[in-house]
Enzyme design. Sequence first.
Site, PDB file in Angstrom:
ATOM      1  N   GLU A 118      11.031  -0.536  -0.042  1.00 15.09           N
ATOM      2  CA  GLU A 118       9.910  -0.948   0.069  1.00 15.09           C
ATOM      3  C   GLU A 118       8.926  -0.900  -1.088  1.00 15.09           C
ATOM      4  O   GLU A 118       8.654  -0.096  -1.861  1.00 15.09           O
ATOM      5  CB  GLU A 118       9.311   0.030   1.272  1.00 15.09           C
ATOM      6  CG  GLU A 118       7.725  -0.306   1.674  1.00 15.09           C
ATOM      7  CD  GLU A 118       7.574  -1.737   2.202  1.00 15.09           C
ATOM      8  OE1 GLU A 118       6.695  -2.571   1.830  1.00 15.09           O
ATOM      9  OE2 GLU A 118       8.464  -1.953   2.890  1.00 15.09           O
ATOM     10  N   THR A 151       7.275  -8.259   4.030  1.00 19.35           N
ATOM     11  CA  THR A 151       8.547  -7.694   4.318  1.00 19.35           C
ATOM     12  C   THR A 151       9.287  -8.525   5.314  1.00 19.35           C
ATOM     13  O   THR A 151      10.420  -8.862   5.312  1.00 19.35           O
ATOM     14  CB  THR A 151       8.232  -6.382   4.990  1.00 19.35           C
ATOM     15  OG1 THR A 151       7.884  -5.296   3.987  1.00 19.35           O
ATOM     16  CG2 THR A 151       9.711  -5.702   5.240  1.00 19.35           C
ATOM     17  N   HIS A 182       5.222   2.661   0.718  1.00 17.49           N
ATOM     18  CA  HIS A 182       4.374   1.478   1.113  1.00 17.49           C
ATOM     19  C   HIS A 182       2.763   2.023   0.868  1.00 17.49           C
ATOM     20  O   HIS A 182       2.242   3.147   0.968  1.00 17.49           O
ATOM     21  CB  HIS A 182       4.694   1.729   2.623  1.00 17.49           C
ATOM     22  CG  HIS A 182       4.129   0.352   3.594  1.00 17.49           C
ATOM     23  ND1 HIS A 182       2.646   0.163   3.426  1.00 17.49           N
ATOM     24  CD2 HIS A 182       4.841  -0.775   4.001  1.00 17.49           C
ATOM     25  CE1 HIS A 182       2.562  -0.978   4.323  1.00 17.49           C
ATOM     26  NE2 HIS A 182       3.601  -1.617   4.496  1.00 17.49           N
ATOM     27  N   ASP A 187      11.567  -5.361  -1.910  1.00 21.00           N
ATOM     28  CA  ASP A 187      11.372  -6.581  -0.954  1.00 21.00           C
ATOM     29  C   ASP A 187      10.039  -7.367  -1.428  1.00 21.00           C
ATOM     30  O   ASP A 187       9.922  -8.789  -1.415  1.00 21.00           O
ATOM     31  CB  ASP A 187      10.934  -6.102   0.507  1.00 21.00           C
ATOM     32  CG  ASP A 187       9.708  -4.905   0.647  1.00 21.00           C
ATOM     33  OD1 ASP A 187       9.452  -4.548  -0.516  1.00 21.00           O
ATOM     34  OD2 ASP A 187       9.284  -4.896   1.707  1.00 21.00           O
ATOM     35  N   HIS A 188       8.943  -6.841  -1.971  1.00 20.31           N
ATOM     36  CA  HIS A 188       7.901  -7.407  -2.421  1.00 20.31           C
ATOM     37  C   HIS A 188       7.124  -6.652  -3.500  1.00 20.31           C
ATOM     38  O   HIS A 188       7.228  -5.518  -3.602  1.00 20.31           O
ATOM     39  CB  HIS A 188       7.046  -8.043  -1.499  1.00 20.31           C
ATOM     40  CG  HIS A 188       6.379  -7.169  -0.368  1.00 20.31           C
ATOM     41  ND1 HIS A 188       5.589  -6.125  -0.733  1.00 20.31           N
ATOM     42  CD2 HIS A 188       6.829  -6.501   0.799  1.00 20.31           C
ATOM     43  CE1 HIS A 188       5.457  -5.228   0.237  1.00 20.31           C
ATOM     44  NE2 HIS A 188       6.200  -5.614   1.274  1.00 20.31           N
TER      45      HIS A 188
END
Length: 687
Positions: A262, A306, A422, A481-482
Amino acid sequence: MISDKKYRFSNILNTRLGFFFLIVLLFCVKTYIAYLTKFSLGAKGGMQEFLLAVNPIPAALLTFGIALYFSGRLSYWLMMIIDFLETVWIFANIVYYREFSDFLSLGIIKGSGNVQNNLGKSLAEIIHFSDFFIFLDILVLVGLLVFHVIKTDAQPFKKRYALLISLISCLLMVGEYGLANANRSGLLTRTFDNNYIVKYLGLNEYAAFNAYQTQKESATRSHAKASDMDSILKYLKHTRAKPNPEYFGKEKGKNVFIIHLESFQQFLIDYKVDGKEVTPHINKFFHNKNTVSFDNFYHQVAQGKTSDAEMMLENSLYGLPQGSAMVTYGAQNTYQAAPAILDQQGYTTAAFHGDVPSFWNRDSTYKSWGYQYFFSSEYYKIKPSYSVGYGLKDKIFFKDAANYIQQLPQPFYAKLITLTNHYPYELDKKNTDFPATKTGDKTVDPYVQTAHYLDQAFAEFLNYLKKTGLMKNSVIVVYGDHYGISNNHRPAIAQLLHKKTINNYDLAQFQKVPFMMHATGLKGKVDHSYGGEIDVLPTLLHLLGDKDNNTIQFGTDLLSKQHDQRVAFRNGDFVTPEYTKVGSTVYLTKTGRAITPNAKQKKAIAAIQNHVTTELSLSDRVIYGDLLRFYTPKGFKKVNRKDFTYQYTKGIDNLKKAQETHPTSVEAKNGGKSTMNLYQTDAPELK
């Protein structure tokens, strides 16, 4: 003389038209201040600066002008209600933009019920006290009306004057669009970037255009037909990359782990704080002799974050320019996703996630993708101390997931989505043993601490895989993911990168995320090829021995000599080994130097841009039109959503039955005994 001017001004304000122009003026001024102070719209040059300043005016005249068609006090209070609603829209966009560097869309708003879990803490971190300044004019105007400093005008306002103001507002909008389109050709037809629309036209016009796009998308599906697939199949026929014989089928029949890191960015690899590695275990994995790692791999997500990453990773389809494809189209569309492809090759497929099943509409979307099992928060023991932010802490999540992994019949395809790293990067003291960075940005500085915790959790999970023998019989795919730190934190990013200042080129390169594939005996290397999340599925399938010649995939095998190194971003920008394009500026990728392209370079850049625009639009066409319902590849069976249920008791029952009919799980091979005694974690909550 001065008192006469005050008297005349007071008289003007006591007319309905005078109050109308006052409220419009205040609204436009505060909107412009918000543009300058709360958003990064990048207005350059006199024309862009002019349009940014005046673009609130036409829409304000139109919306507030609605109240002029009504009489008496109702007209005044309608103006105030409109002002309040418009201000709430600006406020919501300020808060959303601060974290996501984008504006709210109808898709995001419609899907808010699927992504609202645990947002309270995030909002508390995102909202700044200064954001509330945009409500100040409303309070002042209400006070002036309530205390009769400004008196309401009871005289009827002629409807033809109200109609004239509406007409003028529409003419101003047309003129504004003409100027904007002259400065930015194809503003509403070629650009994928919402910042441009707001910069040139305004927030209200953006909202109207977004609503139009959403309606158009809905109509696209209803009018789609089988022949619409022809152009897509023709395009993909010429873009497929042949597998690399050195890697093709080398891991056929092995288990597959997809480990989703994440918000994990590439710069964290080998990064140190106070001389200490932030992620020592992931670093070691990245450089392992049996790991193929990519150091020019980019996330390609937009508003879906996500969910966009998952869409690309498992379908080789791009996320949407606005909203989330998983939220809007997850349940209704037909897909040919990795879980379904591998299920039909004898794999057990399962997703693991330590949050509620409805987050990003996963419980519906995963059925469309063909996941047999979805182990969401309903399957784990939950205590208040076990969770932080958006769900289970990673160390606890990995351990709990291992309990179900040991029961999966082999071979299996298992995706594990971590959560602790996150935003807002919160972690209790007993789990924090790493120094924060010292940029002075409260959002950025704890990022390395949650990343370090994730690294420790990852190491514990790998240790379990080694002890149970799963490591030897599995392909382990690890990816970020990002981004974790948005472009709105430029000063902090510059410090992290050890630079005095950064530009848009630096921010484009900052979008790199790690991508690694590990297997025992695999010929490892750090590959410098350029690629992105859209390329993962064809790469993985080729590694497993699936030529995927008939599937609809917009990515190409990263290991292939024919791999397409043109990396498309969702807003139409791109990165290649030669050029990096951000907005209207082109940089040389190797040096970061901005260039004014010569004739030869212009031709090359135009060809890349055409490829990017074509690929994004064709992928959108597949999703908007649900075109895969018209096309089934040879050897593939369409997914029947009714075959799957993720309800806890039924899921556990199905897992037990599967073990009996296919006794190939780790637990079955261990004489039916659990292997959880082999899982070691230092999670303080479990001691």
